[in-house]
Design an enzyme around this catalytic site. Structure first.
Site, PDB file in Angstrom:
ATOM      1  N   CYS A 114       0.880  -1.164   0.000  1.00  0.00           N
ATOM      2  CA  CYS A 114       0.000   0.000   0.000  1.00  0.00           C
ATOM      3  C   CYS A 114       0.918   1.214   0.000  1.00  0.00           C
ATOM      4  CB  CYS A 114      -0.901   0.005   1.230  1.00  0.00           C
ATOM      5  SG  CYS A 114      -1.836   1.543   1.416  1.00  0.00           S
ATOM      6  N   CYS A 117      -0.663   4.350   2.258  1.00  0.00           N
ATOM      7  CA  CYS A 117      -0.731   4.261   3.731  1.00  0.00           C
ATOM      8  C   CYS A 117      -0.257   2.877   4.151  1.00  0.00           C
ATOM      9  CB  CYS A 117      -2.101   4.661   4.279  1.00  0.00           C
ATOM     10  SG  CYS A 117      -3.553   3.841   3.605  1.00  0.00           S
ATOM     11  N   SER A 118      -1.150   2.022   4.620  1.00  0.00           N
ATOM     12  CA  SER A 118      -0.694   0.738   5.172  1.00  0.00           C
ATOM     13  C   SER A 118      -1.772  -0.326   5.031  1.00  0.00           C
ATOM     14  CB  SER A 118      -0.321   0.917   6.645  1.00  0.00           C
ATOM     15  OG  SER A 118      -1.400   1.509   7.351  1.00  0.00           O
ATOM     16  N   CYS A 119      -2.592  -0.240   3.973  1.00  0.00           N
ATOM     17  CA  CYS A 119      -3.703  -1.178   3.804  1.00  0.00           C
ATOM     18  C   CYS A 119      -3.189  -2.619   3.690  1.00  0.00           C
ATOM     19  CB  CYS A 119      -4.521  -0.810   2.576  1.00  0.00           C
ATOM     20  SG  CYS A 119      -5.269   0.832   2.732  1.00  0.00           S
TER      21      CYS A 119
END
Lengths: 217, 236
Positions: A114, A117-119
């Site tokens: 991702c 962000c940090s999906c």
């Protein structure tokens, strides 16, 4: 000329886990205000953290992969509708409401990221490791995945094999169905679960084999 | 916004810092921040606004702080914006805990509320919505990514703006983050996976056997057909 010896690694997030006292005070301030305002209950932090520390983690994904390796009908369902197939195993929830499983083959290696962000598919893999969330991995895996996998993950994807990078930019969560290691065809589903690593479902590793050293990625 | 968070393709950020084994949370404060985020969001800070708050960190702070400090920052800012908290009470309370780090937290026992949050995590919060509009694109269609630079939240990454790709999958409609993050409603649109040839994205030196995939809301894309000049399509 290499500059490795004169330039610090920056930022080195993993160098010193000693907490910053200001951050600790900010967290307590927010926590105390949310308690006072009736938004947070005293039990919530432990209950929520327990869910991901003790229950929801990459073993869920490993169960689904092992089932797919041993049950061709389940594999078809997992690739066609991962949410429904995982629900058969009691797996689902936040950050896995819509999922796509991408299958590694002799021709294709898949890897997820991702960049924004940090999906990450929490119900099957748990919460992401730090390196997945920090800038270096996110910046590099989309641009030259083969070099990054070779250089930092000890994973050599041959030049002739296509690498598909899946940048989880919307609310669809991707994860990888790795190939079953040769020579493990006779193992039970329970034995196979032990071979299926978190990294093999991110695409930064491969499943272990029964003779892999302990702790292999 | 064209922020530091939009980091795909940036060079010079060093090694990935792989740790074969690491705890889920390096410090207890990270555990608290993670868990608090769900009741905080339930109080009125939606996920898209939460993500946008992180994007508004100063780039130096974004790049140099531990991950969960991002979550702390966006909760502090976001809950002031929703009106739940004031900056003054956050500042004063933080000072109290700096002066007396062992001061006790208020007690507010409510096991049912804690279970409700756990139930919410187990069931999820789908962003998928049913809409009347039919998808504008089908698998195999050639598309061009619009050259959009909104000042606010967007999920259109810089490394793909202006690039040509092919629709790989059609996913149905989802809440549109670009409006939802700003209190402008869900305005759901169809979402597509678009695949991009690596040379199209990264230039002639790119590894030719890599393919970039990225999920795009419909309004990020314009159709390309055989006769369309790319520049003209971008200007549509």
């Amino acid at each position: 000329m290499s500059t490795d010896h004169v330039l610090p690694v920056r930022p080195d997030y993993n160098a010193d886990p000693t907490p910053d006292p200001v951050v600790v005070a900010r967290v307590k301030a927010l926590e105390s205000l949310l308690l006072e305002k009736g938004v947070l209950a005293s039990e919530t932090v432990d209950r929520v953290a327990d869910l991901y520390e003790k229950e929801v983690g990459p073993r869920n994904g490993a169960r689904a992969v092992a089932r797919a390796w041993t049950d061709p009908d389940f594999k078809q369902r997992l690739l066609a509708d991962p949410v429904a197939a995982c629900a058969e195993l009691g797996i689902g929830g936040m950050q896995g409401e819509d999922m796509v499983v991408v299958e590694n083959t002799d021709e294709v290696h898949n890897v997820i990221v991702c960049t924004l962000c940090s999906c990450y598919p929490w119900p099957v893999l748990g919460l992401p490791p730090n390196w997945y969330k920090y800038p270096a991995y996110r910046s590099r895996i989309v641009k030259d995945p083969r070099a990054l996998l070779r250089g930092e993950f000890e994973l050599d994807v041959p030049d002739e094999k296509t690498i598909k990078v899946w940048d989880s930019s919307a609310e669809v969560r991707y994860w990888v169905l790795p190939q079953q290691p040769p020579g493990t065809e006779g193992l039970s589903e329970e034995e196979l679960v032990e071979l299926i690593t978190r990294d093999s479902m991110i695409g930064t590793g491969l499943p272990r084999t029964p003779d892999s050293p302990a702790g292999a990625r | 916004m064209d922020g530091v968070h939009d980091i795909g393709g940036t060079d010079g950020l060093g090694p990935v810092g792989y740790r074969p084994e690491e705890p889920l949370f390096d410090n207890p404060w990270e555990r608290t921040v993670f868990a608090m985020s769900f009741p905080a969001m339930a109080s009125g800070l939606n996920l898209d606004a939460f993500r946008h708050g992180i994007e508004k960190m100063h780039p130096v702070d974004y790049l140099s702080s531990p991950y969960y400090e991002h979550w702390l920052f966006t909760m502090e800012k976001g809950l002031v914006e929703t009106g739940l908290l004031t900056e003054e009470e956050l500042r004063a309370r933080t000072q109290q805990f700096l002066d007396d780090p062992s001061a006790p937290l208020p007690q507010r026992s409510d096991p049912a509320a804690a279970e409700a949050i756990v139930g919410f995590l187990r069931s999820g919060a789908p962003a998928r919505r049913e809409i009347d509009a039919k998808p504008a694109f089908a698998p195999g269609d050639r598309v061009l990514v619009r050259n959009l630079h909104p000042k606010g939240h967007t999920r259109l990454a810089g490394y793909l703006r202006g690039k040509r790709g092919v629709i790989d999958a059609v996913h149905g409609a989802f809440v549109f983050p670009d409006t939802h993050a700003h209190g402008l409603g869900e305005q759901p649109q169809h979402v597509y996976t678009v695949r991009f040839d690596s040379v199209e994205v990264w230039g002639p030196g790119a590894d030719p056997r890599t393919v970039n995939h990225f999920d795009m809301w419909e309004s990020y894309l314009v159709a390309l057909d055989g006769d369309t000049d790319d520049r003209a399509a971008l200007d549509r």
